[in-house]
Design an enzyme around this catalytic site. Structure first.
Site, PDB file in Angstrom:
ATOM      1  N   HIS A 148       0.822  -1.212   0.000  1.00 56.00           N
ATOM      2  CA  HIS A 148       0.000   0.000   0.000  1.00 56.00           C
ATOM      3  C   HIS A 148       0.859   1.265   0.000  1.00 56.00           C
ATOM      4  CE1 HIS A 148       0.882   0.956   4.215  1.00 56.00           C
ATOM      5  NE2 HIS A 148       0.783  -0.345   4.447  1.00 56.00           N
TER       6      HIS A 148
ATOM      7  N   GLU B  45       1.869   5.273   1.144  1.00 59.78           N
ATOM      8  CA  GLU B  45       2.267   5.817   2.447  1.00 59.78           C
ATOM      9  C   GLU B  45       1.068   6.334   3.248  1.00 59.78           C
ATOM     10  OE1 GLU B  45       5.934   8.507   3.109  1.00 59.78           O
ATOM     11  OE2 GLU B  45       4.225   9.873   3.328  1.00 59.78           O
ATOM     12  N   THR B  46       1.135   6.120   4.558  1.00 58.75           N
ATOM     13  CA  THR B  46       0.182   6.695   5.512  1.00 58.75           C
ATOM     14  C   THR B  46       0.959   7.619   6.454  1.00 58.75           C
ATOM     15  OG1 THR B  46       0.437   5.015   7.244  1.00 58.75           O
ATOM     16  CG2 THR B  46      -1.117   4.515   5.456  1.00 58.75           C
TER      17      THR B  46
ATOM     18  N   ARG C 129      -6.394   1.060   3.576  1.00 57.58           N
ATOM     19  CA  ARG C 129      -5.238   1.602   2.876  1.00 57.58           C
ATOM     20  C   ARG C 129      -4.908   0.807   1.614  1.00 57.58           C
ATOM     21  NH1 ARG C 129      -3.598  -0.094   8.043  1.00 57.58           N
ATOM     22  NH2 ARG C 129      -1.926  -1.656   8.225  1.00 57.58           N
TER      23      ARG C 129
ATOM     24  N   GLU D  53      -2.271  -7.277   7.231  1.00 59.34           N
ATOM     25  CA  GLU D  53      -0.960  -7.167   7.850  1.00 59.34           C
ATOM     26  C   GLU D  53      -0.900  -8.041   9.107  1.00 59.34           C
ATOM     27  OE1 GLU D  53       2.005  -7.029   7.721  1.00 59.34           O
ATOM     28  OE2 GLU D  53       2.725  -4.957   7.754  1.00 59.34           O
TER      29      GLU D  53
END
Length: 211
Positions: A11, A13-14, A61, A84
């Site tokens: 995914h 970036e957060t 995400r 995850e």
């Protein structure tokens, strides 16, 4: 020889990634502005690929990462087995020096072969691999879906790539990753072998560096 091509991405970036905060499966964070820019850069680079299906985890995400493709009308499916790893009590926290020692000991233990060792209140690599296998079986059971795009997470990707390519989970850290990196895989049905054609590729993000 029958084969399936899998475009496997992490995914975008957060804010948690940027700030070094532990996410895991228990933190359902959004992409930040950079993450959305990464998603669009990947889309622009790979929109020509005739994906038959998109597979994502149950964390938003991953949906947001492939949203430009979904907006084209491509079919997608949520597979929670792609989530995850659960980092347990550490999720949502910024590692301090004590926590870094905890992580270092944990990663060293896994690298030494203790892959049944769980995170504090979370999962072990072996537990993650166990829940990943039905998800991958689902994807592989549909040979007519060719190629496919799969969006998931960093540690989970390392675990997946290890067992899918016949390596020990103890070697998972050899699979480097960055936000919105690409691993291009070729799965051969006759031999049940999975070959990595591209590893941790991020050339599609070069446009962001030049912007």
């Amino acid at each position: 020889m029958r084969q399936k091509t899998i475009y496997l991405i992490r995914h975008g970036e957060t804010d948690y990634n940027r700030r070094g905060i532990v996410q895991g499966s228990g933190v359902d964070s959004d992409l930040n502005d950079m993450g959305r820019a990464q998603a669009m850069a990947f889309f622009q680079a790979y929109q020509h690929v005739p994906f038959s299906k998109i597979y994502i985890s149950s964390l938003k995400r991953t949906y947001q990462t492939v949203e430009p493709f979904i907006e084209l009308g491509l079919s997608y499916e949520i597979l929670p087995g792609l989530n995850e790893i659960s980092w347990g009590v550490m999720e949502g926290k910024v590692p301090n020096s004590i926590d870094n020692e905890y992580y270092r000991n944990l990663i060293e233990s896994w690298a030494a072969g203790q892959t049944s060792l769980t995170t504090d209140g979370g999962e072990s690599p072996e537990e993650v691999a166990t829940r990943q296998k039905p998800a991958i079986d689902t994807i592989l059971s549909r040979p007519d879906e060719e190629p496919v795009l799969v969006a998931m997470h960093g540690r989970a990707m390392r675990i997946l790539l290890s067992w899918l390519t016949g390596r020990s989970l103890a070697n998972m850290d050899q699979f480097e990753h960055s936000n919105l990196c690409l691993y291009k895989l070729r799965y051969e049905y006759d031999t049940k072998a999975c070959v990595i054609e591209l590893a941790n590729d991020s050339t599609h993000l070069l446009t962001l560096a030049l912007a």
